[in-house]
Scaffold this motif. Structure first.
Motif, mmCIF file in Angstrom:
data_model
loop_
_atom_site.group_PDB
_atom_site.id
_atom_site.type_symbol
_atom_site.label_atom_id
_atom_site.label_comp_id
_atom_site.label_asym_id
_atom_site.label_seq_id
_atom_site.Cartn_x
_atom_site.Cartn_y
_atom_site.Cartn_z
ATOM 1 N N GLN A 166 0.836 -1.190 0.000
ATOM 2 C CA GLN A 166 0.000 0.000 0.000
ATOM 3 C C GLN A 166 0.875 1.245 0.000
ATOM 4 O OE1 GLN A 166 -2.622 -0.280 3.352
ATOM 5 N NE2 GLN A 166 -3.932 -1.838 2.375
ATOM 6 N N THR A 167 0.283 2.344 -0.384
ATOM 7 C CA THR A 167 1.023 3.595 -0.570
ATOM 8 C C THR A 167 1.822 3.968 0.656
ATOM 9 O OG1 THR A 167 -0.626 4.396 -2.147
ATOM 10 C CG2 THR A 167 0.850 6.035 -1.136
ATOM 11 N N GLN A 168 1.199 4.009 1.826
ATOM 12 C CA GLN A 168 1.887 4.448 3.041
ATOM 13 C C GLN A 168 3.034 3.511 3.412
ATOM 14 O OE1 GLN A 168 0.793 7.772 3.107
ATOM 15 N NE2 GLN A 168 1.693 7.321 5.136
ATOM 16 N N SER A 169 2.833 2.204 3.220
ATOM 17 C CA SER A 169 3.887 1.247 3.535
ATOM 18 C C SER A 169 5.107 1.452 2.631
ATOM 19 C CB SER A 169 3.373 -0.188 3.363
ATOM 20 O OG SER A 169 2.357 -0.458 4.293
ATOM 21 N N VAL A 170 4.824 1.751 1.352
ATOM 22 C CA VAL A 170 5.930 1.990 0.418
ATOM 23 C C VAL A 170 6.644 3.279 0.751
ATOM 24 C CG1 VAL A 170 6.553 2.443 -1.983
ATOM 25 C CG2 VAL A 170 4.829 0.699 -1.449
ATOM 26 N N VAL A 171 5.858 4.364 0.920
ATOM 27 C CA VAL A 171 6.440 5.687 1.158
ATOM 28 C C VAL A 171 7.243 5.707 2.452
ATOM 29 C CG1 VAL A 171 5.906 8.124 1.613
ATOM 30 C CG2 VAL A 171 4.687 6.873 -0.201
#
Length: 539
Positions: A166-171
Protein backbone atom coordinates in the motif's frame (compact mmCIF):
# COMPACT_ATOMS: atom_id res chain seq x y z
CA UNK A 1 48.68 -22.06 -48.17
CA UNK A 2 49.89 -18.92 -46.42
CA UNK A 3 53.49 -17.72 -46.33
CA UNK A 4 56.22 -20.09 -47.50
CA UNK A 5 59.76 -19.13 -46.52
CA UNK A 6 62.56 -19.85 -48.98
CA UNK A 7 65.78 -20.07 -47.01
CA UNK A 8 69.45 -20.60 -47.66
CA UNK A 9 71.88 -21.74 -44.97
CA UNK A 10 73.31 -20.01 -41.93
CA UNK A 11 76.21 -17.60 -42.56
CA UNK A 12 74.78 -17.03 -46.03
CA UNK A 13 76.97 -16.61 -49.10
CA UNK A 14 76.02 -15.21 -52.49
CA UNK A 15 74.53 -18.46 -53.79
CA UNK A 16 72.46 -18.92 -50.62
CA UNK A 17 70.96 -15.44 -50.85
CA UNK A 18 70.53 -15.21 -54.63
CA UNK A 19 69.07 -18.71 -54.92
CA UNK A 20 66.51 -17.95 -52.20
CA UNK A 21 65.43 -14.77 -54.01
CA UNK A 22 65.34 -16.43 -57.44
CA UNK A 23 63.45 -19.53 -56.32
CA UNK A 24 60.92 -17.54 -54.29
CA UNK A 25 60.31 -15.46 -57.42
CA UNK A 26 59.74 -18.62 -59.47
CA UNK A 27 57.30 -20.07 -56.92
CA UNK A 28 55.29 -16.85 -56.89
CA UNK A 29 55.09 -16.75 -60.69
CA UNK A 30 54.63 -20.43 -61.49
CA UNK A 31 52.76 -21.77 -58.47
CA UNK A 32 51.03 -18.57 -57.27
CA UNK A 33 52.12 -19.08 -53.68
CA UNK A 34 53.25 -16.41 -51.25
CA UNK A 35 56.92 -17.39 -51.27
CA UNK A 36 59.15 -15.06 -49.24
CA UNK A 37 62.96 -15.23 -49.48
CA UNK A 38 64.67 -15.07 -46.09
CA UNK A 39 68.22 -14.97 -44.76
CA UNK A 40 69.69 -16.43 -41.59
CA UNK A 41 72.46 -13.92 -41.02
CA UNK A 42 74.10 -10.72 -42.23
CA UNK A 43 74.90 -10.13 -45.88
CA UNK A 44 78.60 -10.34 -46.72
CA UNK A 45 80.34 -7.71 -48.83
CA UNK A 46 80.33 -9.76 -52.01
CA UNK A 47 76.62 -10.46 -51.78
CA UNK A 48 75.88 -6.83 -50.89
CA UNK A 49 77.72 -5.76 -54.04
CA UNK A 50 75.58 -8.14 -56.11
CA UNK A 51 72.30 -6.94 -54.57
CA UNK A 52 73.26 -3.31 -54.99
CA UNK A 53 74.42 -3.88 -58.58
CA UNK A 54 71.04 -5.34 -59.59
CA UNK A 55 69.03 -3.06 -57.28
CA UNK A 56 67.48 -5.88 -55.26
CA UNK A 57 66.55 -5.62 -51.58
CA UNK A 58 68.14 -8.06 -49.18
CA UNK A 59 65.79 -10.82 -47.94
CA UNK A 60 63.95 -10.72 -44.66
CA UNK A 61 66.13 -11.70 -41.69
CA UNK A 62 64.75 -14.49 -39.49
CA UNK A 63 66.38 -16.34 -36.61
CA UNK A 64 64.06 -19.34 -36.29
CA UNK A 65 60.94 -21.03 -37.63
CA UNK A 66 59.48 -22.26 -34.37
CA UNK A 67 55.70 -22.10 -34.42
CA UNK A 68 54.34 -18.96 -32.80
CA UNK A 69 50.88 -17.97 -31.63
CA UNK A 70 50.53 -15.78 -34.72
CA UNK A 71 50.89 -18.87 -36.92
CA UNK A 72 47.81 -20.48 -35.38
CA UNK A 73 44.22 -19.86 -36.42
CA UNK A 74 43.04 -18.95 -32.93
CA UNK A 75 39.48 -17.75 -32.32
CA UNK A 76 38.33 -14.27 -33.10
CA UNK A 77 37.40 -12.64 -29.80
CA UNK A 78 33.92 -11.82 -28.59
CA UNK A 79 34.39 -8.37 -27.11
CA UNK A 80 32.22 -6.03 -25.14
CA UNK A 81 32.65 -2.58 -23.65
CA UNK A 82 33.45 -2.45 -19.96
CA UNK A 83 30.41 -0.15 -19.56
CA UNK A 84 27.98 -2.54 -21.28
CA UNK A 85 25.30 -4.35 -19.21
CA UNK A 86 25.67 -8.00 -18.27
CA UNK A 87 22.46 -8.65 -20.19
CA UNK A 88 24.26 -7.76 -23.43
CA UNK A 89 27.23 -9.96 -22.51
CA UNK A 90 24.93 -12.88 -21.72
CA UNK A 91 23.14 -12.61 -25.07
CA UNK A 92 26.39 -12.35 -27.01
CA UNK A 93 27.65 -15.56 -25.40
CA UNK A 94 24.37 -17.38 -26.01
CA UNK A 95 24.11 -16.29 -29.64
CA UNK A 96 27.69 -17.36 -30.35
CA UNK A 97 27.60 -20.56 -28.29
CA UNK A 98 30.66 -19.38 -26.40
CA UNK A 99 31.77 -19.44 -22.78
CA UNK A 100 34.11 -16.45 -22.62
CA UNK A 101 33.81 -12.79 -23.53
CA UNK A 102 36.62 -10.25 -23.48
CA UNK A 103 35.99 -6.88 -21.85
CA UNK A 104 37.71 -3.96 -23.55
CA UNK A 105 37.90 -0.19 -23.30
CA UNK A 106 37.12 2.27 -26.08
CA UNK A 107 40.52 1.54 -27.73
CA UNK A 108 39.94 -2.23 -27.72
CA UNK A 109 42.54 -2.71 -24.97
CA UNK A 110 42.06 -5.62 -22.61
CA UNK A 111 40.36 -4.73 -19.33
CA UNK A 112 39.20 -8.16 -18.21
CA UNK A 113 37.39 -11.35 -19.14
CA UNK A 114 33.99 -12.69 -18.14
CA UNK A 115 32.69 -16.21 -18.44
CA UNK A 116 29.19 -17.63 -18.55
CA UNK A 117 29.78 -18.79 -14.98
CA UNK A 118 30.68 -15.28 -13.83
CA UNK A 119 27.49 -13.91 -15.36
CA UNK A 120 25.37 -16.68 -13.88
CA UNK A 121 26.66 -15.93 -10.39
CA UNK A 122 25.89 -12.25 -10.83
CA UNK A 123 22.30 -13.05 -11.88
CA UNK A 124 21.77 -14.46 -8.38
CA UNK A 125 22.53 -11.07 -6.87
CA UNK A 126 19.53 -9.81 -4.84
CA UNK A 127 18.09 -6.33 -5.28
CA UNK A 128 19.33 -5.50 -1.78
CA UNK A 129 22.92 -6.27 -2.80
CA UNK A 130 22.60 -3.97 -5.82
CA UNK A 131 22.90 -1.02 -3.44
CA UNK A 132 26.62 -1.76 -3.39
CA UNK A 133 26.92 -0.86 -7.08
CA UNK A 134 26.19 2.03 -9.41
CA UNK A 135 24.24 1.20 -12.57
CA UNK A 136 24.46 3.49 -15.61
CA UNK A 137 21.06 4.82 -16.62
CA UNK A 138 21.89 3.84 -20.20
CA UNK A 139 22.21 0.21 -19.12
CA UNK A 140 18.72 0.20 -17.64
CA UNK A 141 17.26 1.68 -20.80
CA UNK A 142 19.18 -0.80 -23.01
CA UNK A 143 18.45 -3.91 -20.93
CA UNK A 144 14.81 -3.14 -20.16
CA UNK A 145 14.09 -1.54 -23.52
CA UNK A 146 13.12 1.54 -21.59
CA UNK A 147 12.39 5.16 -22.40
CA UNK A 148 14.02 8.08 -20.63
CA UNK A 149 11.47 10.69 -19.57
CA UNK A 150 13.67 12.85 -17.39
CA UNK A 151 17.38 12.52 -16.66
CA UNK A 152 18.97 14.13 -13.64
CA UNK A 153 21.55 11.41 -12.88
CA UNK A 154 23.99 9.40 -14.98
CA UNK A 155 23.85 6.46 -12.59
CA UNK A 156 21.30 4.64 -10.51
CA UNK A 157 22.51 4.34 -6.92
CA UNK A 158 21.27 3.22 -3.50
CA UNK A 159 18.79 0.59 -2.37
CA UNK A 160 16.09 -0.58 -4.73
CA UNK A 161 12.57 -0.82 -3.40
CA UNK A 162 9.55 -2.31 -5.16
CA UNK A 163 6.12 -0.73 -4.77
CA UNK A 164 4.23 -3.95 -4.10
CA UNK A 165 2.49 -2.67 -0.95
CA UNK A 166 0.00 0.00 0.00
CA UNK A 167 1.02 3.59 -0.57
CA UNK A 168 1.89 4.45 3.04
CA UNK A 169 3.89 1.25 3.53
CA UNK A 170 5.93 1.99 0.42
CA UNK A 171 6.44 5.69 1.16
CA UNK A 172 7.46 4.96 4.75
CA UNK A 173 10.35 2.86 3.45
CA UNK A 174 11.63 5.47 1.02
CA UNK A 175 14.89 7.13 1.94
CA UNK A 176 16.91 9.76 0.11
CA UNK A 177 18.84 8.39 -2.86
CA UNK A 178 16.79 5.21 -3.28
CA UNK A 179 15.54 3.72 -6.55
CA UNK A 180 11.83 2.86 -6.82
CA UNK A 181 10.29 0.29 -9.15
CA UNK A 182 6.60 1.09 -9.45
CA UNK A 183 3.64 0.62 -11.73
CA UNK A 184 1.19 3.31 -12.84
CA UNK A 185 0.57 4.57 -9.30
CA UNK A 186 0.76 8.33 -9.36
CA UNK A 187 0.39 8.87 -5.60
CA UNK A 188 3.36 6.62 -4.78
CA UNK A 189 5.41 8.23 -7.55
CA UNK A 190 4.74 11.75 -6.20
CA UNK A 191 5.29 10.90 -2.55
CA UNK A 192 8.45 8.94 -3.24
CA UNK A 193 9.95 11.84 -5.20
CA UNK A 194 9.22 14.19 -2.31
CA UNK A 195 10.89 11.76 0.12
CA UNK A 196 14.11 11.80 -1.97
CA UNK A 197 13.87 8.85 -4.37
CA UNK A 198 16.45 9.63 -7.03
CA UNK A 199 15.29 7.21 -9.74
CA UNK A 200 11.75 6.11 -10.54
CA UNK A 201 11.42 3.13 -12.87
CA UNK A 202 7.81 3.00 -14.04
CA UNK A 203 6.71 -0.44 -15.28
CA UNK A 204 3.93 -1.37 -17.70
CA UNK A 205 4.85 1.20 -20.32
CA UNK A 206 2.61 3.97 -18.93
CA UNK A 207 4.13 7.46 -19.12
CA UNK A 208 4.04 9.47 -15.88
CA UNK A 209 1.62 12.38 -15.49
CA UNK A 210 2.68 15.97 -15.96
CA UNK A 211 2.44 16.41 -12.20
CA UNK A 212 4.94 13.64 -11.62
CA UNK A 213 7.29 15.04 -14.26
CA UNK A 214 7.13 18.54 -12.71
CA UNK A 215 7.75 17.13 -9.24
CA UNK A 216 10.73 15.13 -10.55
CA UNK A 217 12.18 18.27 -12.09
CA UNK A 218 11.73 20.10 -8.83
CA UNK A 219 13.48 17.43 -6.71
CA UNK A 220 16.05 16.32 -9.34
CA UNK A 221 14.76 12.80 -9.86
CA UNK A 222 15.26 10.62 -12.95
CA UNK A 223 12.18 9.08 -14.61
CA UNK A 224 12.38 5.93 -16.74
CA UNK A 225 9.47 4.06 -18.32
CA UNK A 226 9.88 0.36 -19.19
CA UNK A 227 7.40 -1.82 -21.14
CA UNK A 228 7.72 -4.96 -19.01
CA UNK A 229 5.72 -5.60 -15.85
CA UNK A 230 7.05 -5.20 -12.34
CA UNK A 231 8.00 -8.88 -11.93
CA UNK A 232 10.12 -8.96 -15.11
CA UNK A 233 11.66 -5.61 -14.27
CA UNK A 234 12.83 -6.94 -10.90
CA UNK A 235 14.14 -10.07 -12.59
CA UNK A 236 16.16 -8.09 -15.14
CA UNK A 237 17.39 -5.22 -13.00
CA UNK A 238 20.56 -6.97 -11.86
CA UNK A 239 21.40 -7.69 -15.50
CA UNK A 240 21.83 -3.95 -15.93
CA UNK A 241 25.06 -4.03 -13.95
CA UNK A 242 28.12 -3.07 -16.03
CA UNK A 243 30.08 -6.14 -17.02
CA UNK A 244 33.19 -4.43 -15.61
CA UNK A 245 31.83 -5.04 -12.10
CA UNK A 246 31.87 -8.82 -12.42
CA UNK A 247 34.75 -9.40 -14.85
CA UNK A 248 38.05 -10.99 -13.88
CA UNK A 249 40.63 -8.24 -14.09
CA UNK A 250 43.54 -9.37 -11.95
CA UNK A 251 46.24 -11.93 -12.82
CA UNK A 252 44.93 -12.46 -16.34
CA UNK A 253 47.25 -14.72 -18.34
CA UNK A 254 47.72 -13.34 -21.86
CA UNK A 255 49.79 -14.30 -24.87
CA UNK A 256 51.20 -12.39 -27.83
CA UNK A 257 51.43 -13.35 -31.48
CA UNK A 258 55.19 -13.61 -31.11
CA UNK A 259 55.07 -16.15 -28.24
CA UNK A 260 56.33 -19.63 -29.10
CA UNK A 261 53.92 -22.54 -28.85
CA UNK A 262 56.23 -24.61 -26.65
CA UNK A 263 56.31 -21.77 -24.11
CA UNK A 264 52.55 -21.31 -24.38
CA UNK A 265 51.97 -25.00 -23.76
CA UNK A 266 54.03 -24.91 -20.56
CA UNK A 267 52.14 -21.86 -19.30
CA UNK A 268 48.75 -23.37 -20.05
CA UNK A 269 49.58 -26.43 -17.95
CA UNK A 270 49.78 -24.20 -14.88
CA UNK A 271 46.24 -22.84 -15.20
CA UNK A 272 42.75 -24.25 -15.60
CA UNK A 273 41.36 -21.40 -17.66
CA UNK A 274 39.31 -22.30 -20.72
CA UNK A 275 40.54 -19.43 -22.90
CA UNK A 276 43.51 -17.07 -22.88
CA UNK A 277 43.42 -13.61 -24.50
CA UNK A 278 45.92 -12.85 -27.25
CA UNK A 279 47.00 -9.19 -27.25
CA UNK A 280 49.40 -7.00 -29.20
CA UNK A 281 52.19 -4.89 -27.74
CA UNK A 282 49.72 -2.12 -26.90
CA UNK A 283 47.39 -4.47 -25.04
CA UNK A 284 44.75 -4.50 -27.79
CA UNK A 285 42.86 -7.75 -28.06
CA UNK A 286 43.56 -9.93 -31.10
CA UNK A 287 41.79 -13.16 -30.18
CA UNK A 288 41.32 -16.04 -27.79
CA UNK A 289 43.61 -19.04 -27.53
CA UNK A 290 42.36 -22.36 -26.17
CA UNK A 291 44.11 -25.62 -25.41
CA UNK A 292 42.58 -27.24 -28.46
CA UNK A 293 44.43 -24.78 -30.67
CA UNK A 294 47.85 -26.08 -29.66
CA UNK A 295 46.99 -29.76 -29.99
CA UNK A 296 46.85 -29.68 -33.79
CA UNK A 297 48.20 -26.63 -35.55
CA UNK A 298 49.70 -25.67 -38.88
CA UNK A 299 53.47 -25.32 -38.74
CA UNK A 300 55.55 -22.80 -40.64
CA UNK A 301 56.31 -23.88 -44.20
CA UNK A 302 59.79 -23.63 -45.65
CA UNK A 303 61.77 -24.47 -48.77
CA UNK A 304 65.49 -25.04 -48.33
CA UNK A 305 68.00 -23.99 -50.98
CA UNK A 306 71.78 -24.49 -51.09
CA UNK A 307 71.83 -26.81 -48.05
CA UNK A 308 70.22 -29.93 -46.65
CA UNK A 309 71.89 -30.46 -43.27
CA UNK A 310 70.29 -29.68 -39.91
CA UNK A 311 73.41 -27.95 -38.62
CA UNK A 312 73.20 -25.41 -41.47
CA UNK A 313 69.43 -24.92 -41.41
CA UNK A 314 67.44 -22.30 -39.55
CA UNK A 315 66.80 -22.94 -35.87
CA UNK A 316 63.47 -24.68 -35.33
CA UNK A 317 63.56 -26.52 -38.66
CA UNK A 318 62.43 -29.68 -36.86
CA UNK A 319 59.24 -27.82 -35.89
CA UNK A 320 58.54 -26.62 -39.44
CA UNK A 321 57.09 -28.28 -42.53
CA UNK A 322 59.75 -28.65 -45.22
CA UNK A 323 58.12 -28.52 -48.64
CA UNK A 324 61.16 -28.75 -50.94
CA UNK A 325 64.95 -28.91 -50.94
CA UNK A 326 67.04 -27.60 -53.85
CA UNK A 327 70.74 -28.26 -53.31
CA UNK A 328 74.09 -29.22 -54.84
CA UNK A 329 75.91 -30.48 -51.73
CA UNK A 330 76.24 -33.91 -50.17
CA UNK A 331 73.04 -35.33 -48.67
CA UNK A 332 72.98 -34.61 -44.94
CA UNK A 333 70.77 -35.61 -42.05
CA UNK A 334 67.46 -33.81 -42.52
CA UNK A 335 64.38 -36.01 -42.12
CA UNK A 336 60.82 -35.16 -43.11
CA UNK A 337 57.46 -36.55 -42.06
CA UNK A 338 56.18 -36.78 -45.59
CA UNK A 339 57.52 -37.13 -49.14
CA UNK A 340 58.88 -33.87 -50.56
CA UNK A 341 60.51 -32.60 -53.72
CA UNK A 342 64.25 -33.09 -53.12
CA UNK A 343 66.32 -31.95 -56.08
CA UNK A 344 70.03 -32.52 -55.56
CA UNK A 345 72.37 -32.33 -58.53
CA UNK A 346 76.20 -32.47 -58.74
CA UNK A 347 76.72 -29.01 -60.18
CA UNK A 348 78.74 -26.07 -58.92
CA UNK A 349 75.88 -23.89 -57.73
CA UNK A 350 72.28 -24.08 -56.53
CA UNK A 351 71.31 -21.30 -58.93
CA UNK A 352 72.35 -23.55 -61.81
CA UNK A 353 69.64 -25.99 -60.72
CA UNK A 354 67.13 -23.19 -60.23
CA UNK A 355 67.86 -21.84 -63.71
CA UNK A 356 67.12 -25.32 -65.07
CA UNK A 357 63.78 -25.33 -63.24
CA UNK A 358 62.94 -21.94 -64.79
CA UNK A 359 63.64 -23.49 -68.19
CA UNK A 360 61.54 -26.57 -67.43
CA UNK A 361 58.63 -24.36 -66.40
CA UNK A 362 58.97 -22.27 -69.57
CA UNK A 363 59.72 -19.07 -67.65
CA UNK A 364 62.42 -16.55 -68.53
CA UNK A 365 63.71 -14.62 -65.50
CA UNK A 366 63.83 -10.84 -65.69
CA UNK A 367 67.17 -9.01 -65.87
CA UNK A 368 67.54 -8.63 -62.11
CA UNK A 369 66.78 -12.26 -61.24
CA UNK A 370 68.97 -13.47 -64.11
CA UNK A 371 71.77 -11.25 -62.83
CA UNK A 372 71.46 -12.65 -59.31
CA UNK A 373 71.60 -16.25 -60.51
CA UNK A 374 74.56 -15.53 -62.78
CA UNK A 375 76.42 -13.85 -59.90
CA UNK A 376 75.74 -16.86 -57.66
CA UNK A 377 77.18 -19.24 -60.25
CA UNK A 378 80.28 -17.07 -60.76
CA UNK A 379 80.75 -16.86 -56.99
CA UNK A 380 80.39 -20.59 -56.28
CA UNK A 381 82.49 -21.68 -59.27
CA UNK A 382 85.09 -18.90 -58.85
CA UNK A 383 84.32 -17.80 -62.41
CA UNK A 384 84.53 -21.43 -63.63
CA UNK A 385 87.91 -22.14 -61.94
CA UNK A 386 86.55 -24.33 -59.16
CA UNK A 387 86.71 -28.12 -59.64
CA UNK A 388 83.02 -28.18 -58.75
CA UNK A 389 82.23 -26.28 -61.95
CA UNK A 390 80.39 -28.27 -64.62
CA UNK A 391 79.49 -27.56 -68.26
CA UNK A 392 75.94 -26.94 -67.05
CA UNK A 393 77.17 -24.16 -64.75
CA UNK A 394 79.00 -22.51 -67.63
CA UNK A 395 76.03 -22.80 -69.98
CA UNK A 396 73.63 -21.38 -67.39
CA UNK A 397 75.95 -18.50 -66.44
CA UNK A 398 76.48 -17.43 -70.05
CA UNK A 399 72.77 -17.52 -70.80
CA UNK A 400 71.89 -15.57 -67.62
CA UNK A 401 74.66 -13.03 -68.26
CA UNK A 402 73.18 -12.29 -71.67
CA UNK A 403 69.72 -11.72 -70.14
CA UNK A 404 71.19 -9.52 -67.41
CA UNK A 405 73.37 -7.58 -69.84
CA UNK A 406 76.69 -8.16 -68.02
CA UNK A 407 80.16 -9.26 -69.08
CA UNK A 408 81.17 -12.31 -67.06
CA UNK A 409 84.88 -11.54 -66.69
CA UNK A 410 84.41 -7.86 -65.88
CA UNK A 411 81.52 -8.40 -63.49
CA UNK A 412 83.23 -11.34 -61.78
CA UNK A 413 86.37 -9.31 -61.13
CA UNK A 414 84.39 -6.42 -59.61
CA UNK A 415 82.36 -8.82 -57.48
CA UNK A 416 85.40 -10.59 -56.04
CA UNK A 417 87.23 -7.33 -55.44
CA UNK A 418 84.26 -6.10 -53.42
CA UNK A 419 84.03 -9.33 -51.48
CA UNK A 420 87.63 -10.24 -50.78
CA UNK A 421 88.80 -7.08 -49.05
CA UNK A 422 89.51 -7.77 -45.38
CA UNK A 423 89.95 -4.11 -44.53
CA UNK A 424 87.97 -3.04 -41.50
CA UNK A 425 86.79 -6.58 -40.68
CA UNK A 426 87.17 -8.15 -37.25
CA UNK A 427 88.63 -11.65 -36.90
CA UNK A 428 85.13 -12.89 -36.08
CA UNK A 429 83.69 -11.34 -39.24
CA UNK A 430 86.50 -12.86 -41.31
CA UNK A 431 86.10 -16.33 -39.82
CA UNK A 432 82.31 -16.40 -40.19
CA UNK A 433 82.22 -14.83 -43.67
CA UNK A 434 81.25 -18.21 -45.16
CA UNK A 435 81.14 -20.78 -42.39
CA UNK A 436 79.57 -24.23 -42.43
CA UNK A 437 79.30 -26.90 -39.80
CA UNK A 438 79.59 -30.64 -40.51
CA UNK A 439 78.99 -33.71 -38.36
CA UNK A 440 81.40 -36.31 -39.74
CA UNK A 441 81.49 -39.63 -37.94
CA UNK A 442 81.53 -38.68 -34.28
CA UNK A 443 83.38 -35.39 -34.83
CA UNK A 444 81.90 -31.92 -35.05
CA UNK A 445 83.85 -29.96 -37.64
CA UNK A 446 83.45 -26.31 -38.68
CA UNK A 447 84.99 -24.95 -41.89
CA UNK A 448 85.05 -21.30 -42.86
CA UNK A 449 86.19 -19.97 -46.22
CA UNK A 450 87.27 -16.50 -47.27
CA UNK A 451 88.23 -15.52 -50.80
CA UNK A 452 91.00 -12.96 -50.63
CA UNK A 453 93.36 -11.35 -53.11
CA UNK A 454 95.73 -10.04 -50.43
CA UNK A 455 97.93 -11.40 -47.66
CA UNK A 456 96.44 -11.64 -44.16
CA UNK A 457 99.73 -10.49 -42.59
CA UNK A 458 99.55 -10.13 -38.82
CA UNK A 459 95.94 -11.33 -38.73
CA UNK A 460 97.04 -14.96 -38.74
CA UNK A 461 97.87 -15.16 -35.03
CA UNK A 462 94.72 -13.29 -34.07
CA UNK A 463 92.62 -15.62 -36.19
CA UNK A 464 94.19 -18.74 -34.70
CA UNK A 465 93.60 -17.44 -31.17
CA UNK A 466 89.97 -16.64 -31.98
CA UNK A 467 89.40 -20.03 -33.58
CA UNK A 468 90.75 -21.92 -30.56
CA UNK A 469 88.46 -19.93 -28.24
CA UNK A 470 85.47 -20.58 -30.50
CA UNK A 471 86.30 -24.27 -30.69
CA UNK A 472 86.31 -24.59 -26.91
CA UNK A 473 83.29 -22.35 -26.30
CA UNK A 474 81.11 -24.02 -28.94
CA UNK A 475 82.33 -27.60 -28.45
CA UNK A 476 83.82 -28.17 -31.89
CA UNK A 477 86.37 -30.96 -32.33
CA UNK A 478 88.09 -29.07 -35.11
CA UNK A 479 87.80 -25.68 -36.81
CA UNK A 480 89.40 -24.73 -40.13
CA UNK A 481 89.57 -21.50 -42.07
CA UNK A 482 90.36 -21.54 -45.80
CA UNK A 483 91.93 -18.32 -47.06
CA UNK A 484 91.50 -18.88 -50.78
CA UNK A 485 93.51 -17.02 -53.41
CA UNK A 486 91.26 -17.06 -56.46
CA UNK A 487 93.88 -15.75 -58.89
CA UNK A 488 96.68 -18.15 -57.90
CA UNK A 489 94.24 -20.97 -57.19
CA UNK A 490 95.26 -22.20 -53.78
CA UNK A 491 94.27 -21.93 -50.12
CA UNK A 492 96.06 -21.21 -46.88
CA UNK A 493 94.51 -23.27 -44.08
CA UNK A 494 94.38 -22.26 -40.42
CA UNK A 495 93.12 -24.87 -37.98
CA UNK A 496 92.29 -25.29 -34.29
CA UNK A 497 91.92 -28.61 -32.54
CA UNK A 498 93.82 -31.75 -31.57
CA UNK A 499 93.36 -33.71 -34.78
CA UNK A 500 96.38 -32.63 -36.82
CA UNK A 501 97.03 -36.25 -37.78
CA UNK A 502 93.62 -36.40 -39.48
CA UNK A 503 94.48 -33.43 -41.66
CA UNK A 504 97.90 -34.89 -42.49
CA UNK A 505 96.24 -38.15 -43.53
CA UNK A 506 93.45 -36.36 -45.42
CA UNK A 507 95.80 -34.25 -47.55
CA UNK A 508 98.92 -36.44 -47.42
CA UNK A 509 101.12 -33.68 -45.97
CA UNK A 510 103.22 -32.94 -42.90
CA UNK A 511 102.02 -30.10 -40.69
CA UNK A 512 104.43 -28.35 -38.33
CA UNK A 513 102.20 -25.55 -36.98
CA UNK A 514 98.52 -24.68 -37.03
CA UNK A 515 98.56 -23.66 -40.66
CA UNK A 516 99.41 -25.13 -44.07
CA UNK A 517 99.06 -24.24 -47.74
CA UNK A 518 97.47 -26.40 -50.41
CA UNK A 519 97.90 -25.40 -54.06
CA UNK A 520 94.95 -25.87 -56.41
CA UNK A 521 92.62 -26.46 -53.46
CA UNK A 522 89.80 -23.90 -53.68
CA UNK A 523 86.59 -25.90 -53.17
CA UNK A 524 85.48 -26.69 -49.63
CA UNK A 525 82.73 -28.97 -50.83
CA UNK A 526 84.67 -31.04 -53.33
CA UNK A 527 88.31 -30.81 -52.27
CA UNK A 528 88.23 -30.41 -48.50
CA UNK A 529 85.20 -32.06 -46.89
CA UNK A 530 85.47 -35.42 -48.76
CA UNK A 531 89.12 -36.18 -47.83
CA UNK A 532 88.55 -35.10 -44.24
CA UNK A 533 85.46 -37.33 -44.03
CA UNK A 534 87.45 -40.23 -45.48
CA UNK A 535 90.25 -39.72 -42.95
CA UNK A 536 87.79 -39.56 -40.05
CA UNK A 537 85.88 -42.64 -41.15
CA UNK A 538 89.12 -44.62 -41.53
CA UNK A 539 90.29 -43.60 -38.07
Amino acid sequence: MGVVFVSGHKNPDTDSICSAIAYANLKRIADKINAVPVRLGPINRETQFVLDYFNVNEPLLIDNVYTQVGDIAYDKPLTISEKAPMYEAWNILLNNNSKTIVVVDDENKLKGIATMGDLAKAYLTSSHELSNYTIPVENIIKTLNGKLILKNEEFVRGDIIVAAMQTQSVVSRIESGMTLIVGNRENIQLESIKKGAKTIIITGGEDPSNAVIEEAKKFGSTLIVVPCDTFDTIKLINQCLPVSLIMIKDDIVTFKDSDYIDDVRQTMLKYRYRNFPVVDDEGKVLGLLARRHILDYERKKIILVDHNELSQAVDGIEDATILEIIDHHRVGGIETNQPILFRNQPVGCSSTIINKIYEERGITPDKRIAGLMCAAILSDTLVFKSPTCTPEDIRAAKKLAEIAGIDIESFGKKMFEAGTSLKGKTVEEIFYTDFKEFLIGNLRVGIGQVNTLSSIGNLKDDLLKFMEEERKNKNFDMLLLMLTDIINEGSLFLFAGNHKELLERAFNINIDNNHFYLPYIISRKKQVVPPIAKAINLK
